[in-house]
Design an enzyme around this catalytic site. Structure first.
Site, mmCIF file in Angstrom:
data_model
loop_
_atom_site.group_PDB
_atom_site.id
_atom_site.type_symbol
_atom_site.label_atom_id
_atom_site.label_comp_id
_atom_site.label_asym_id
_atom_site.label_seq_id
_atom_site.Cartn_x
_atom_site.Cartn_y
_atom_site.Cartn_z
ATOM 1 N N SER A 255 -9.990 -0.420 7.093
ATOM 2 C CA SER A 255 -9.396 -0.309 5.754
ATOM 3 C C SER A 255 -8.703 -1.541 5.195
ATOM 4 O O SER A 255 -8.328 -1.534 4.025
ATOM 5 C CB SER A 255 -8.413 0.851 5.727
ATOM 6 O OG SER A 255 -9.109 2.040 5.539
ATOM 7 N N LYS B 40 0.859 -1.184 0.000
ATOM 8 C CA LYS B 40 0.000 0.000 0.000
ATOM 9 C C LYS B 40 0.894 1.233 0.000
ATOM 10 O O LYS B 40 1.938 1.253 0.658
ATOM 11 C CB LYS B 40 -0.878 -0.033 1.254
ATOM 12 C CG LYS B 40 -1.904 1.089 1.350
ATOM 13 C CD LYS B 40 -2.801 0.917 2.583
ATOM 14 C CE LYS B 40 -3.869 2.002 2.673
ATOM 15 N NZ LYS B 40 -4.753 1.803 3.857
ATOM 16 N N SER C 155 -9.728 1.885 2.888
ATOM 17 C CA SER C 155 -8.834 2.641 2.032
ATOM 18 C C SER C 155 -7.810 1.781 1.287
ATOM 19 O O SER C 155 -7.207 2.250 0.316
ATOM 20 C CB SER C 155 -8.079 3.696 2.845
ATOM 21 O OG SER C 155 -7.261 3.072 3.810
HETATM 22 N N1 GLN Z 1 -13.269 4.230 6.412
HETATM 23 C C1 GLN Z 1 -12.612 4.636 7.621
HETATM 24 C C2 GLN Z 1 -12.191 6.082 7.527
HETATM 25 O O1 GLN Z 1 -12.482 6.670 6.557
HETATM 26 C C3 GLN Z 1 -11.467 3.742 7.929
HETATM 27 C C4 GLN Z 1 -10.262 4.058 7.141
HETATM 28 C C5 GLN Z 1 -9.080 3.246 7.560
HETATM 29 O O2 GLN Z 1 -9.195 2.212 8.213
HETATM 30 N N2 GLN Z 1 -7.908 3.743 7.242
HETATM 31 O O3 GLN Z 1 -11.595 6.631 8.390
#
Ligand code: GLN
Length: 485
Positions: free
Chosen positions: A174, A75, A150
């Site tokens: 994410s 990532k 994400s």
């Molecule tokens: N969807 C969540 C957010 O927008 C989690 C994102 C994540 O785990 N990095 O914060």
């Protein structure tokens, strides 16, 4: 070669079925073929081919590391020496870290070959991969749908078979949510199990790195080389890494599995029946299922969406146009430099969160928002502690439903945040949690989530692996994956 699992690729390479160069070449061929999915922000083809050649040479000399010559993707939130790291943001478009994140160096020392850096929501803020400065990622099951976020690039790449495994990070879901939307397995380890050093910070008390792969076994394999204490991360756990592979084979008879009633109550009938089906399967294998309550779990979203923005507002203050990253052209003074670099460098979602977080931390509002959210966080943690006095593992949905259409929720932050309803609680408590493919609705994958007690990654992986021995959901591949160049 690309349909082989991570473990199989390791075996194949050892047996000389194909070389690291052949495997890496095949990955890039498929990767270019599926460029439209937009899984990668940066490809490191020359470096990867060089590393693959070196892996083959070393193998011929009898020097063999555990992941020798296996191509994986990172990532784009993990710093990589000499290769740009953007975190999906314009503000880091030109950022080249002088060092590797611990996760990256750990996997490189184990012999893995890096194919490139995968696309992600900007600074990991999002549940659809639509906030990336580098454009959206498409879901390989249906390219009109989001892959989740994400870590959407990593999940889509693994599901499509561009590589057998990838790294991700999970602050509020994410790893698990994109794993669920793309029909693969993903694990968020216990907070502190994997070093955060060199991982670009979003919300430091919640961020945790973990593996995404097509099976629990491959996640176990990768986690073993990612995890470990790190003197450079004071929050990394001073605990040696468990053997995640050997326990996989143990049957799950006698294990107590809890079904959280608050989560189940909010599911529609189709989702509820998929979850019951998973429970039935685990029961058939000898686990006992019991209902239990996490009374404060439904408060996870409001607590998370105060705490995460609060921490992000502090973490992202370092992007000021001075030290690194984007700098606006022709600033008239320092104030102008800060203001314009940040307003031009950050996207809308990131700016929203910085503002919410700054507000929640400001004098006069701190007690009402940030402190309250931290108190709720404690109650959620207590609920889990009570639950783990009664059961070994919790079974829950990963998401409220399947992947949604591109654009469907992009203009409605609250609808987007609701996607994280089942995932954020374990981040707030710091617990390990895994998502595994457990069904399909409208030809899109559905994930089931397993949440474990602290440092019980081995138990989660074992339950998922045993489930994957008698079911085939994890073997289902998106139609696009079988297209050959
Ligand atoms: N969807 C969540 C957010 O927008 C989690 C994102 C994540 O785990 N990095 O914060």
């Amino acid at each position: 070669m690309l349909e082989r699992s991570l473990r199989q690729q390791i075996d194949d390479l050892r047996k000389g079925e194909y070389s690291a160069v052949e495997l890496t070449t095949a990955c890039f061929q498929k990767l270019h073929q599926h460029k439209a999915l937009n899984c990668f922000i940066t490809l490191t083809e020359d470096q990867a081919m060089q590393a693959a050649r070196q892996a083959d040479v070393q193998r011929a000399r009898g020097e063999v590391k555990p992941l020798q010559g296996v191509p994986i993707a990172h990532k784009d939130i993990f710093c990589t020496a000499g290769v740009r790291t953007t975190a999906g943001s314009r503000i880091l478009d030109n950022f080249i870290a002088p060092y590797d994140a611990t996760v990256v160096s750990n996997l490189a020392s184990a012999g893995a070959v890096m194919l490139g850096k995968t696309n992600m929501d900007e600074f990991a803020m999002g549940s659809s991969n639509e906030t990336s400065y580098y454009g959206k990622v498409l879901n390989p099951w249906n390219t009109e749908y989001v892959p989740g976020g994400s870590s959407g690039g990593s999940a889509a790449a693994v599901a499509t078979g561009l590589c057998s495994a990838a790294t991700g990070t999970d602050t509020g879901g994410s790893i698990r949510q994109p794993a669920a939307f793309c029909g693969i397995t993903g694990l968020k380890p216990t907070y502190g199990r994997v070093s955060r050093w060199g991982m670009i910070a979003y919300a430091s008390s919640l961020d945790q790195a973990g593996p995404l792969a097509r099976s629990a076994e491959d996640c176990a394999l990768l986690l073993g080389y990612m995890a470990g204490p790190d003197p450079r991360d004071s929050t990394s756990a001073a605990r040696r890494v468990d053997d995640y592979m050997t326990p996989l084979k143990e049957p799950i008879g006698g294990l107590k599995i809890g079904l959280c009633q608050e989560f189940m109550a909010s599911l529609d009938t189709e989702m509820a029946s998929i979850l019951s089906e998973v429970a039935r399967e685990l029961e058939q294998q000898g686990a006992s299922i019991q209902d239990l309550s996490l009374p404060n779990a439904t408060l996870a979203i409001p607590a998370y969406y105060i705490i995460a923005p609060a921490e992000c507002s502090s973490n992202l203050s370092r992007y000021d146009g001075v030290r690194f990253g984007y700098r606006c052209p022709d600033p008239v003074n320092l104030e102008d430099l800060y203001k314009r670099s940040r307003s031009e460098g950050f996207g809308t979602e990131v700016k929203n969160r910085i503002m919410v977080g700054t507000f929640a931390l400001s004098a006069g509002y701190y007690d009402a928002y940030y402190k309250k959210a931290q108190q709720v966080r404690r109650l959620i943690k207590n609920d889990f502690e009570t639950a783990f006095n009664q059961v070994d593992v919790l079974l829950a949905p990963t998401t409220p439903g399947t992947a949604f259409r591109l654009g469907e929720k992009a203009g409605d932050p609250r609808a987007m945040y609701q996607q994280d309803i089942f995932t954020t609680a374990s981040n707030l408590a710091g617990l390990p949690a895994l998502s595994m493919p457990a069904g399909q609705l409208t030809e899109l994958p559905i994930g089931a989530q397993l949440i474990g007690n602290y440092f019980e990654e081995a138990t989660l992986l074992r339950v998922a692996h045993q489930y994957q021995q008698t079911t085939a959901w994890h073997q289902a591949r998106p139609p696009l994956a079988s297209e050959t160049p």
